[in-house]
Enzyme design. Structure first.
Site, PDB file in Angstrom:
ATOM      1  N   PRO A 128      -4.331  13.885  10.007  1.00 56.06           N
ATOM      2  CA  PRO A 128      -3.147  12.779   9.785  1.00 56.06           C
ATOM      3  C   PRO A 128      -1.923  13.842   9.095  1.00 56.06           C
ATOM      4  O   PRO A 128      -2.192  14.896   8.844  1.00 56.06           O
ATOM      5  CB  PRO A 128      -3.740  11.966   8.484  1.00 56.06           C
ATOM      6  CG  PRO A 128      -5.116  12.076   8.499  1.00 56.06           C
ATOM      7  CD  PRO A 128      -5.578  13.260   9.033  1.00 56.06           C
ATOM      8  N   GLY A 160       0.686  15.814   7.051  1.00 59.64           N
ATOM      9  CA  GLY A 160       0.908  16.055   5.484  1.00 59.64           C
ATOM     10  C   GLY A 160      -0.544  16.534   5.037  1.00 59.64           C
ATOM     11  O   GLY A 160      -0.758  16.963   3.947  1.00 59.64           O
ATOM     12  N   GLY A 201      -2.093  19.496   5.840  1.00 61.75           N
ATOM     13  CA  GLY A 201      -1.857  21.116   5.394  1.00 61.75           C
ATOM     14  C   GLY A 201      -2.234  21.768   6.592  1.00 61.75           C
ATOM     15  O   GLY A 201      -2.638  22.841   6.549  1.00 61.75           O
ATOM     16  N   LYS A 202      -1.926  21.127   7.987  1.00 66.52           N
ATOM     17  CA  LYS A 202      -2.389  21.861   9.192  1.00 66.52           C
ATOM     18  C   LYS A 202      -1.180  23.168   9.279  1.00 66.52           C
ATOM     19  O   LYS A 202      -1.744  24.351   9.254  1.00 66.52           O
ATOM     20  CB  LYS A 202      -2.041  21.094  10.411  1.00 66.52           C
ATOM     21  CG  LYS A 202      -3.078  20.105  10.174  1.00 66.52           C
ATOM     22  CD  LYS A 202      -2.960  19.079  11.423  1.00 66.52           C
ATOM     23  CE  LYS A 202      -1.749  18.136  11.652  1.00 66.52           C
ATOM     24  NZ  LYS A 202      -1.986  17.280  10.397  1.00 66.52           N
ATOM     25  N   THR A 203      -0.135  22.881   9.180  1.00 66.21           N
ATOM     26  CA  THR A 203       0.852  23.865   9.151  1.00 66.21           C
ATOM     27  C   THR A 203       0.510  24.929   7.912  1.00 66.21           C
ATOM     28  O   THR A 203       0.777  26.361   8.234  1.00 66.21           O
ATOM     29  CB  THR A 203       2.501  23.263   9.215  1.00 66.21           C
ATOM     30  OG1 THR A 203       2.412  22.142  10.030  1.00 66.21           O
ATOM     31  CG2 THR A 203       3.356  24.274   9.542  1.00 66.21           C
ATOM     32  N   HIS A 241       3.753 -15.520  -7.437  1.00 65.15           N
ATOM     33  CA  HIS A 241       3.355 -14.776  -6.454  1.00 65.15           C
ATOM     34  C   HIS A 241       2.586 -13.688  -6.712  1.00 65.15           C
ATOM     35  O   HIS A 241       1.273 -13.344  -6.098  1.00 65.15           O
ATOM     36  CB  HIS A 241       4.767 -14.529  -5.370  1.00 65.15           C
ATOM     37  CG  HIS A 241       4.294 -13.806  -4.223  1.00 65.15           C
ATOM     38  ND1 HIS A 241       4.327 -14.390  -2.960  1.00 65.15           N
ATOM     39  CD2 HIS A 241       3.547 -12.721  -3.719  1.00 65.15           C
ATOM     40  CE1 HIS A 241       3.885 -13.742  -2.040  1.00 65.15           C
ATOM     41  NE2 HIS A 241       3.449 -12.765  -2.413  1.00 65.15           N
ATOM     42  N   GLU A 242       3.029 -12.847  -7.579  1.00 65.21           N
ATOM     43  CA  GLU A 242       2.594 -11.510  -7.851  1.00 65.21           C
ATOM     44  C   GLU A 242       1.063 -11.800  -8.998  1.00 65.21           C
ATOM     45  O   GLU A 242       0.267 -11.231  -8.516  1.00 65.21           O
ATOM     46  CB  GLU A 242       3.505 -10.603  -8.590  1.00 65.21           C
ATOM     47  CG  GLU A 242       4.564  -9.941  -7.887  1.00 65.21           C
ATOM     48  CD  GLU A 242       4.109  -9.559  -6.487  1.00 65.21           C
ATOM     49  OE1 GLU A 242       3.032  -8.920  -6.207  1.00 65.21           O
ATOM     50  OE2 GLU A 242       4.873  -9.589  -5.470  1.00 65.21           O
ATOM     51  N   HIS A 250      -1.734 -12.469  -6.659  1.00 70.22           N
ATOM     52  CA  HIS A 250      -2.293 -11.378  -6.133  1.00 70.22           C
ATOM     53  C   HIS A 250      -3.247 -11.119  -7.110  1.00 70.22           C
ATOM     54  O   HIS A 250      -4.383 -10.720  -6.755  1.00 70.22           O
ATOM     55  CB  HIS A 250      -1.380 -10.498  -5.843  1.00 70.22           C
ATOM     56  CG  HIS A 250      -0.559 -10.813  -4.418  1.00 70.22           C
ATOM     57  ND1 HIS A 250      -1.124 -10.843  -3.173  1.00 70.22           N
ATOM     58  CD2 HIS A 250       0.719 -10.561  -4.039  1.00 70.22           C
ATOM     59  CE1 HIS A 250      -0.336 -10.917  -2.192  1.00 70.22           C
ATOM     60  NE2 HIS A 250       0.954 -10.621  -2.872  1.00 70.22           N
ATOM     61  N   ASP A 255       2.503  -9.840   3.222  1.00 69.62           N
ATOM     62  CA  ASP A 255       1.113 -10.187   3.147  1.00 69.62           C
ATOM     63  C   ASP A 255       0.431 -10.838   4.258  1.00 69.62           C
ATOM     64  O   ASP A 255      -0.581 -10.481   4.807  1.00 69.62           O
ATOM     65  CB  ASP A 255       0.901 -11.342   2.100  1.00 69.62           C
ATOM     66  CG  ASP A 255       1.700 -10.676   0.729  1.00 69.62           C
ATOM     67  OD1 ASP A 255       1.500  -9.312   0.738  1.00 69.62           O
ATOM     68  OD2 ASP A 255       1.957 -11.331   0.019  1.00 69.62           O
TER      69      ASP A 255
END
Ligand code: ATP
Length: 645
Positions: free
Chosen positions: A239, A241, A243-245, A461-462, A465, A536
């Site tokens: 994926p 970022g 660290g391939k480069t 709402h929060e 959750h 959501d």
């Protein structure tokens, strides 16, 4: 972070970028143009310039007085008049020294016929001493003729070179136009300050593999004496970022062999054949300095499966480039001593010919970092920071599951920026938490105008959750709940997803309920729902479709998956299932979401008091942390819904 590496000079290359004219880059073209212009100016200036006299004055003062020695009529337009030497230096010729070579004055004659008549008249009326010769001459101005031909050409060439140079990837000037088909690969060498394996945190198994590549190049006999062939290519897949480069840079820093780095997109140009020629040139350079390593970042830019996008765009040039790469990696020519490192996020879209043994023989998968690896990455990136005493490496690493190495590097930098903005002397835990909030949730939107009514809806709402995820056994652990607007959202419940690779149906369902908690809370409390649950609902719908169509988690559809790991269905308009199956999938998804909705509703109705309490607390404090959550909700025995910090 990657450190700077300086390019090495290659013996075979033109070391200072000098071109065949000895000048740098294109400057010779400009010099040529300027030189020619100067020559033209010089030529014109150096020409003796006789004074221009009007026709009437010539007739009145020169012709009548018998001053004329000779007249040359040039191109039937201009009369160049030679004055008798004894007349020079006096009268209207006072400025012309006697003995000066002619022509001494110039007359634009207008009509040749009239001029000839005027001369004939004067000759007839004048004495013998006033007679003179009349010569006719056709004169060509070679210089201006040449300039009028050459200048436009030079101008066109200049403009062409300018654009050619601009079109080169990263080209801003200083390039020889004849280098267009050559690769712009950067060559690195080992030197102090280069990125090394110690800059790459975690990834221990990967490092072992990559170290072996360096070993292949340095001591090939060790392997070849046993009859083994040295691998030609190694593909780093993972994926963004991860660290391939960075790893490739570390290889460059450690290998001690020439390392050529180029991005896949740099090969492809709008001109046909340039990509293939650049691939050839890159391999030629690498072979000349073998043993060496070629690194092609984002290789999917050229390695995309042939014929995939054919129906939408012309990809001939890409195909040519890929074919050349295939040939170079395993063609007729031996590639002794050159190993190709490739990096991509999407190996599934690469051409299969590229992935077969003999080309990219090895694939190394770089996954998102584990807890231990995140710790190591935090260690690397907090090293240059001035950390406060309260910084807890362990906590930070625990709070960042699913974060890539690049995300962690970003958090560390962002935390330092936040601390600096606050005028702090060191970077503390709060700065890191703020940095995570900012990166995950977006910028705090303090100026957003929200009415009290909206704020109340957001709080419930929060709280919805949070309540649902607290009471469902398989939902993610809660970290905090906030109604501070960030980015596009008006509030958020922050979870800490468990690090696991396998999810059961029950776990998926509980996550769906947690996501629906917000909307259900709105319905339970206010009797109506708002548009605030868009994210959501999108999440829940996608999740349900994935469960039904990909994971085979619905009884109705059964153990069937329509997932396409080759990614080839991306561009196709047809679905891999019948219309009837599509309807069954839709029905199953609706049923699944409906069941989750009902389950959430009954849970929130049951825990309405806690929901109210949390919403009130949120309206009061805006951000409710884990310790306050424990005061609102009952903690079932043996149950740990909070993150241990
Ligand atoms: P992409 O596929 O998007 O090109 P990538 O896998 O090539 O991404 P890199 O460019 O290598 O990612 O990583 C970006 C940055 O993330 C690095 O410069 C480094 O700061 C940080 N990083 C990533 N992985 C690590 C790691 N294992 N150790 C230390 N830093 C890391």
């Amino acid at each position: 972070m990657a450190k700077k590496q300086l390019p090495i000079k290659e013996p075979s290359d033109n070391p200072e970028g000098k071109n065949m004219f000895g000048g740098k880059g294109f400057s010779w073209v400009y010099f040529l143009i300027i030189g020619l212009l100067l020559m033209q100016v010089f030529y014109t200036v150096m020409q003796p310039k006789p004074e221009e006299v009007s026709l009437s004055r010539f007739q009145r003062e020169t012709l009548v007085n018998g001053d004329v020695d000779k007249i040359k009529i040039i191109n039937k337009e201009v009369a160049e008049v030679y004055i008798k030497s004894e007349k020079l230096g006096q009268g209207m010729y006072a400025k012309i020294e006697s003995g000066t070579e002619g022509p001494h004055i110039k007359v634009t004659i207008g009509s040749l016929e009239n001029f000839e008549k005027m001369i004939a008249e004067a000759q007839k009326n004048g004495s013998d001493s006033q007679r003179f010769d009349l010569e006719y001459q056709e004169r060509k101005d070679w210089m201006s003729d040449i300039m009028s031909w050459v200048l436009p050409f030079l101008l066109i060439i200049g403009i062409w070179i300018f654009f050619l140079n601009r079109m080169r990837p990263g080209g801003t000037g200083g390039m020889n136009p004849f280098d267009f088909g050559k690769s712009s690969a950067k060559a690195y060498k080992k030197e102090t300050g280069s990125t090394t394996f110690s800059d790459v945190a975690g990834l221990e198994e990967v490092k072992v593999e990559v170290r072996e590549i360096i070993d292949f190049l340095k001591k090939p006999e060790r392997y070849t004496t046993l009859g083994a062939k040295i691998p030609k290519g190694v593909l780093l897949v993972g994926p963004p970022g991860t660290g391939k480069t960075l790893l490739a840079k570390a290889v460059a820093g450690e290998a001690g062999v020439p390392f050529y780095s180029m991005s896949g997109s740099e090969f492809v140009e709008m001109f046909v054949g340039v990509g293939a020629s650049r691939v050839r040139d890159l391999f030629r350079k690498a072979k000349q300095s073998a043993p060496s390593i070629i690194f092609i970042d984002e290789i999917d830019a050229i390695g995309r499966s042939r014929g995939r996008a054919a129906s939408f765009q012309s990809n001939d040039e890409k195909e040519n480039t890929l074919n050349q790469l295939l040939t170079e990696m395993d063609g007729f020519e031996a590639n002794a001593g050159v190993i190709v490192l490739g990096a991509t996020n999407r190996s599934e879209i690469l051409d299969r010919a590229l992935l077969r043994p003999g080309r990219f023989d090895r694939q190394i998968f770089l996954d998102l970092p584990t807890l231990q690896e995140r710790k190591a990455i935090f260690r690397v990136h907090t090293k240059p920071l001035k950390l406060a005493r309260n910084f807890e490496l362990e906590t930070m690493s625990q709070q960042t599951p699913g974060f890539s190495g690049a995300d962690i590097a970003n958090i560390c930098n962002e935390a330092a920026l936040i601390a600096a903005r606050k005028g702090k002397k060191s970077v503390g835990m709060q700065d890191f938490n703020d940095a995570i909030d900012r990166i995950v949730g977006g910028l705090e939107n303090k100026t957003k105008i929200i009415s009290d009514e909206e704020k109340k809806i957001v709080a419930y709402h929060e709280a919805g959750h949070a309540t649902v995820s607290w009471y469902l056994p398989n939902a993610d652990k809660l970290l905090k709940v906030s109604i501070v607007p960030r980015g596009k959202s008006l509030g958020a419940a922050w979870y800490l997803p468990e690090e696991r690779s396998l999810y059961s149906k029950a776990q998926f369902e509980d996550r769906m309920c947690a996501a629906l908690g917000g909307r259900v809370a709105e319905e339970v409390v206010f009797g109506e729902v708002t548009s605030g649950a868009l994210d959501d609902l999108e999440k829940v719908t996608k999740q349900a479709y994935t469960m039904v169509a990909y994971y085979g988690l619905s009884k109705e559809i059964g153990n069937i998956s329509f997932y396409d790991s080759t990614g080839q269905s991306e561009n196709s308009f047809t679905k891999p299932f019948s219309e009837e199956t599509a309807q069954r999938i839709d029905r199953e998804v609706s049923k699944m979401v409906e069941t989750a909705y009902k389950k959430t509703k009954s849970l929130l109705t049951k825990h309405r008091d806690e929901l109210n309490k949390l919403a009130e607390l949120l309206l009061d404090k805006e951000v409710v942390m884990k310790k306050d959550l424990e005061l609102v909700f009952d903690v079932p025995e043996g149950k740990d819904k909070l993150v241990k910090t």
